[in-house]
Design a protein around this motif. Structure first.
Motif, mmCIF file in Angstrom:
data_model
loop_
_atom_site.group_PDB
_atom_site.id
_atom_site.type_symbol
_atom_site.label_atom_id
_atom_site.label_comp_id
_atom_site.label_asym_id
_atom_site.label_seq_id
_atom_site.Cartn_x
_atom_site.Cartn_y
_atom_site.Cartn_z
ATOM 1 N N TRP B 238 0.844 -1.194 0.000
ATOM 2 C CA TRP B 238 0.000 0.000 0.000
ATOM 3 C C TRP B 238 0.878 1.241 0.000
ATOM 4 C CZ3 TRP B 238 -5.090 1.142 -0.388
ATOM 5 C CH2 TRP B 238 -5.392 2.482 -0.197
ATOM 6 N N LEU B 239 0.535 2.195 -0.879
ATOM 7 C CA LEU B 239 1.230 3.473 -0.885
ATOM 8 C C LEU B 239 0.218 4.600 -0.896
ATOM 9 C CD1 LEU B 239 4.149 2.976 -3.419
ATOM 10 C CD2 LEU B 239 4.309 3.360 -0.971
ATOM 11 N N ASP B 240 0.423 5.571 -0.024
ATOM 12 C CA ASP B 240 -0.385 6.781 -0.090
ATOM 13 C C ASP B 240 0.011 7.580 -1.321
ATOM 14 O OD1 ASP B 240 -1.818 6.220 2.105
ATOM 15 O OD2 ASP B 240 -0.813 7.623 3.451
ATOM 16 N N LEU B 241 -0.857 8.536 -1.661
ATOM 17 C CA LEU B 241 -0.566 9.317 -2.857
ATOM 18 C C LEU B 241 0.689 10.168 -2.693
ATOM 19 C CD1 LEU B 241 -1.641 10.062 -5.656
ATOM 20 C CD2 LEU B 241 -2.757 12.006 -4.611
ATOM 21 N N ASN B 242 0.882 10.701 -1.510
ATOM 22 C CA ASN B 242 2.010 11.623 -1.326
ATOM 23 C C ASN B 242 3.321 10.895 -1.078
ATOM 24 O OD1 ASN B 242 0.451 13.908 -1.575
ATOM 25 N ND2 ASN B 242 -0.198 13.778 0.564
ATOM 26 N N THR B 243 3.593 9.924 -1.916
ATOM 27 C CA THR B 243 4.851 9.196 -1.769
ATOM 28 C C THR B 243 5.604 9.282 -3.083
ATOM 29 O OG1 THR B 243 3.737 7.182 -2.432
ATOM 30 C CG2 THR B 243 4.013 7.548 -0.080
ATOM 31 N N TYR B 244 6.903 9.104 -2.995
ATOM 32 C CA TYR B 244 7.702 9.134 -4.215
ATOM 33 C C TYR B 244 8.815 8.097 -4.108
ATOM 34 C CZ TYR B 244 9.239 11.133 -8.551
ATOM 35 O OH TYR B 244 9.538 11.302 -9.869
ATOM 36 N N VAL B 245 8.880 7.209 -5.093
ATOM 37 C CA VAL B 245 9.953 6.219 -5.121
ATOM 38 C C VAL B 245 11.221 6.922 -5.587
ATOM 39 C CG1 VAL B 245 10.753 4.057 -6.095
ATOM 40 C CG2 VAL B 245 8.343 4.373 -5.621
ATOM 41 N N MET B 246 12.137 7.123 -4.676
ATOM 42 C CA MET B 246 13.330 7.895 -5.020
ATOM 43 C C MET B 246 14.318 7.065 -5.812
ATOM 44 S SD MET B 246 12.817 10.872 -3.857
ATOM 45 C CE MET B 246 14.387 11.719 -3.750
ATOM 46 N N GLU B 247 14.369 5.780 -5.568
ATOM 47 C CA GLU B 247 15.358 4.938 -6.232
ATOM 48 C C GLU B 247 14.642 3.843 -7.025
ATOM 49 O OE1 GLU B 247 18.492 5.643 -6.175
ATOM 50 O OE2 GLU B 247 18.377 7.206 -4.659
ATOM 51 N N CYS B 410 1.515 16.327 4.694
ATOM 52 C CA CYS B 410 1.811 17.583 4.001
ATOM 53 C C CYS B 410 0.544 18.367 3.718
ATOM 54 C CB CYS B 410 2.578 17.321 2.720
ATOM 55 S SG CYS B 410 1.614 16.476 1.462
ATOM 56 N N GLU B 411 -0.608 17.670 3.759
ATOM 57 C CA GLU B 411 -1.845 18.394 3.456
ATOM 58 C C GLU B 411 -2.291 19.269 4.615
ATOM 59 O OE1 GLU B 411 -1.333 15.181 3.596
ATOM 60 O OE2 GLU B 411 -3.116 14.008 3.996
ATOM 61 N N TRP B 412 -1.633 19.100 5.768
ATOM 62 C CA TRP B 412 -1.970 19.965 6.889
ATOM 63 C C TRP B 412 -0.904 21.044 7.040
ATOM 64 C CZ3 TRP B 412 -3.032 14.620 7.848
ATOM 65 C CH2 TRP B 412 -4.403 14.350 7.830
ATOM 66 N N GLY B 413 -1.084 22.112 6.290
ATOM 67 C CA GLY B 413 -0.240 23.279 6.478
ATOM 68 C C GLY B 413 1.111 23.228 5.805
ATOM 69 N N ARG B 414 1.375 22.167 5.021
ATOM 70 C CA ARG B 414 2.632 22.168 4.302
ATOM 71 C C ARG B 414 2.364 22.175 2.810
ATOM 72 N NH1 ARG B 414 4.579 17.107 7.028
ATOM 73 N NH2 ARG B 414 5.638 16.745 5.082
#
Lengths: 314, 457
Positions: B238-247, B410-414
């Motif tokens: 499971w991955l939330d939307l605000n994720t990024y596979v860096m590698e 990040c959706e809370w104030g960032r």
């Protein structure tokens, strides 16, 4: 008929045929070379395919069936007379000895109930029996207000073997009477049934149940003991908790075999459920009081003699 | 060849009536082999119904096209095909076909004139080339990475919860769309590269959940649905939307699953922000349930998750298909538990899981924790303890090439999009190919040293 010209030759002379060439690949293959190439190829395939297979898949502990059944009863010596408790214990122990089963009869106080109702201890006792006898096939929880009346009846061959149980199971029937929309599974095979229960007039009889040993049994007992279930104040404590779980969680419902009540829990009170008749396996004084006219002690007197003579005769 | 039609004139070839010219006495090889080719081209053009008369001069453009024939006919040629070197021993080699033989013939004759050594070398070179093409430029590598007998990619399914808060309740702005686009593309590429399945699920607030108790409990339902959809897969990520596979170059197999026990810690006391009492000590439990590490076998791990500074984090977690998983997904939401706790359970599933972990021994025995930065690094703004220091436990570290960033909260104030953009660009920069590295790290640096100006190449 004649032709103005002689028949024409094809203007496309066939090309010169190639002589058999001397390519190295065309030479007679040498056995050793072929074998080496083949081996390398197979080894490569082996190396490539080795990655996919991880560790062995998980298998739960397979109980060997030693003992086949453990009879679990929680007794409360603080409430009932010593003779009554003793007769209960003797009844279970004699029956178990006859068939090679084991008993696990703890006191209520053996378990830390915090502040919850004492009847929750039965689940702890069941879980404890699973711990003590990891190789038993079945746990039979029989409450302290019951006697085994028929010593000749064997659980493993007369009730819990797959054929007999398959014939007894009530399928596609409201799991909590009278009219729950949740019904017992229609396609359950008896070997997959992990909990064998019956119904009385009000609901599931949680005082006489069979539990097949395994991961699922631990799952059920531990979930049943969830502190949030215990603190919820179900009107009938663990009994309603079971009914709740059965109706809300398909992983539990799908493993339950419902069987007729008189097979494992005949009541002395016809108003509460199926009434005990001569020859029934178990008699339960369900609804008996601690003291007074219809106390468990006095009610059990009627049946104590019966089972004792029956046990001696057999 | 049928001769029912009269042949047409051919540029350069003159009148090549095949029935006549083989008696013409000309012995030049041009004519010997040129005849049939001219005949073929004539036939071709007759079939070409293009409105022009068939004898129209062909429009050839370019110097070589126009003068090819003249140039080539001036080249020396070895008409004596049998022995170009005059050696009798070379008789076995193929005949010389001249420039007008068919391609196969020419190749064959070329091959015939090669030495054996050269042939072997060519063979080896072509095999190497073939292997390179097959393994790196063809679908074969993808196929192998996917296959269960190969690298086993099809055993992994990535579930990406997209469209958060969109749908009925909320209109999405440009930034939300951009976040979603980037996040989805990132996972798509990663999944395609390693042959994983990607299941994008719609987390928009639905009526089914909005007016019920079960609001925003879809995670559990979607994991279950996805398990049904991919019956061959084993692990579900499971991955939330605000994720990024860096590698993207880390396959899950090598990163985690080849040696799961090395990465996982089961004893929560190793890092225990919730102060959960572990292990359990009830007397009725067996040794395995009382042990802090369960049976400590990799194959009994069915749930892998991380803990952030405030407890369990379900922004990135793995579940293995098993009977146990079915049970926990089934028990996750229970009306009795929910009724008692929904006021306290701010994070819904996350709190419910913590509750289950705390009170149910069977849950503990099959749950494993991963170091947070293994699959779920936070940006420095999340889990900030106020000092602004970067935590080695929670926060993303580019030098150590952490695998995934989860811009949790990040959706809370960032600024979600700002963070997403930052990490996207940083991931690109970290994973530049050698040519880009050469340009940017060497050429541009040298240029900077010489001229004192930064250039973008």
């Amino acid at each position: 008929m004649h032709f103005a010209y002689p028949p024409r030759k094809s203007s496309n002379p066939p090309p010169f045929r190639l002589r058999p060439s001397n390519l190295p690949l065309r030479r007679r293959p040498r056995l050793r070379t072929v074998l080496v190439v083949l081996f390398t190829f197979l080894f490569g395939i082996f190396l490539l395919s080795r990655r996919g297979s991880g560790p062995d898949p998980y298998h739960e502990h397979e109980p060997t069936g030693n003992p086949p059944v453990v009879i679990v009863t929680v007794v409360d010596p603080s409430k009932f007379s010593g003779s009554y408790i003793k007769s209960i214990k003797e009844n279970r122990e004699q029956y178990a000895r006859k068939h090679g089963y084991e008993t696990h009869i703890p006191n209520v106080d053996d378990y830390d109930l915090v502040s919850h109702h004492k009847s929750w201890s039965k689940i702890m006792a069941m879980r404890h029996a699973l711990t003590k006898y990891p190789d038993c096939k079945f746990i039979w929880y029989l409450d302290q207000d019951a006697y085994i009346m028929d010593p000749t009846k064997s659980l493993t061959s007369d009730l819990l073997d797959s054929k007999t149980l398959g014939g007894l199971m009530i399928k596609d029937y409201p799991i909590v009477p009278p009219d729950s929309i949740i019904k017992s599974f229609a396609h359950l095979k008896s070997d997959d049934a992990r909990l064998v229960v019956s119904q009385d007039r009000d609901g599931l009889v949680s005082n006489s149940i069979f539990l097949r040993n395994g991961d699922w049994a631990k799952f059920l007992t531990e979930t049943w003991l969830d502190p949030l279930y215990r603190s919820y104040n179900f009107q009938k404590a663990e009994r309603h908790a079971l009914e709740h779980m059965v109706q809300w969680h398909p992983t539990i419902l799908s493993k339950i075999a419902l069987i007729p009540q008189r097979l494992i829990a005949s009541y002395t009170r016809a108003s509460l459920g199926a009434e005990y008749r001569e020859g029934d396996f178990v008699v339960m004084f369900y609804g008996c009081t601690v003291d007074g006219e219809r106390s468990c002690d006095s009610e059990s007197q009627l049946y104590r003699q019966k089972w004792q003579t029956a046990f001696q005769a057999s | 060849m049928s001769l029912s039609r009269s042949p047409s004139p051919v540029p350069g070839g003159g009148w090549t009536s095949p029935g006549l010219n083989h008696h013409s006495g000309r012995t030049s090889p041009v004519n010997l082999s040129g005849g049939p080719v001219a005949w073929d081209s004539a036939k071709m053009r007759n079939h070409n119904i293009n409105g022009y008369p068939s004898f129209a001069p062909q429009q050839k453009t370019g110097f070589f096209a126009r003068h090819m024939r003249r140039l080539s006919s001036n080249l020396p040629r070895f008409a004596n095909s049998s022995s170009p070197y005059g050696h009798k021993g070379k008789q076995a080699r193929g005949p010389w076909y001249g420039p007008n033989g068919s391609l196969a013939q020419r190749i064959r004759s070329l091959f015939g004139r090669m030495g054996r050594k050269l042939k072997m070398r060519l063979l080896v070179a072509s095999i190497v080339l073939f292997c390179i093409i097959i393994f790196f430029n063809s679908p074969l590598i993808t196929y192998w990475r996917r296959a269960s007998w190969g690298y086993g990619g099809e055993k992994f399914v990535i579930i990406l919860g997209a469209n958060v808060g969109g749908g009925v309740m909320d209109w999405k702005g440009a930034r939300e769309w951009a976040i979603e686009r980037d996040s989805v593309r990132n996972k798509k590429r990663y999944a395609a590269k390693w042959g994983y399945e990607l299941e994008i699920v719609d987390m928009s607030t639905k009526k089914r959940y909005a007016h019920e108790w079960r609001e925003s409990w879809e995670k559990v339902d979607y994991v279950r649905k996805t398990m049904r959809k991919y019956p061959n897969a084993e692990w579900f990520w499971w991955l939330d939307l605000n994720t990024y596979v860096m590698e993207p170059s880390y396959p899950l197999q090598r990163h985690l699953f080849d040696d799961l026990n090395k990465h996982v810690y089961r004893d929560i006391n190793e890092y225990n922000p919730l102060n959960i009492t572990h292990p359990l000590t009830e007397i009725y439990l067996d040794d395995e349930a009382q042990s802090p590490i369960g049976d400590n076998k990799a194959n009994s791990l069915n749930l892998l998750l991380t803990q952030d500074c405030s407890g369990f984090n379900l922004g990135s977690f793995f579940m293995r298909r098993s009977a146990w998983t079915e049970r926990i997904l089934d028990m996750w939401w229970d009306p009795v538990l929910y009724e008692q706790k929904h006021m306290e359970w701010e994070h819904k599933e996350q709190d419910a899981l913590e509750q289950m972990y705390t009170s149910l021994p069977w849950v503990r025995q099959h749950t494993g924790f991963l170091p947070q930065r293994k699959i779920n690094s936070f940006p420095p703004a999340a889990c900030d303890d106020g000092t602004g220091k970067v935590s080695t436990r929670h926060h993303y570290n580019g030098d150590e090439r952490d695998f995934l960033v989860n811009m949790a909260g990040c959706e809370w104030g960032r600024d979600c999009w700002g963070e997403m953009y930052h990490y996207r660009e940083f991931s690109y920069w970290l994973n530049r190919n050698p040519w880009e590295r050469f340009k940017e790290d060497l050429v541009a640096e040298i240029w900077f040293k010489i001229t004192g100006k930064r250039v973008k190449l």
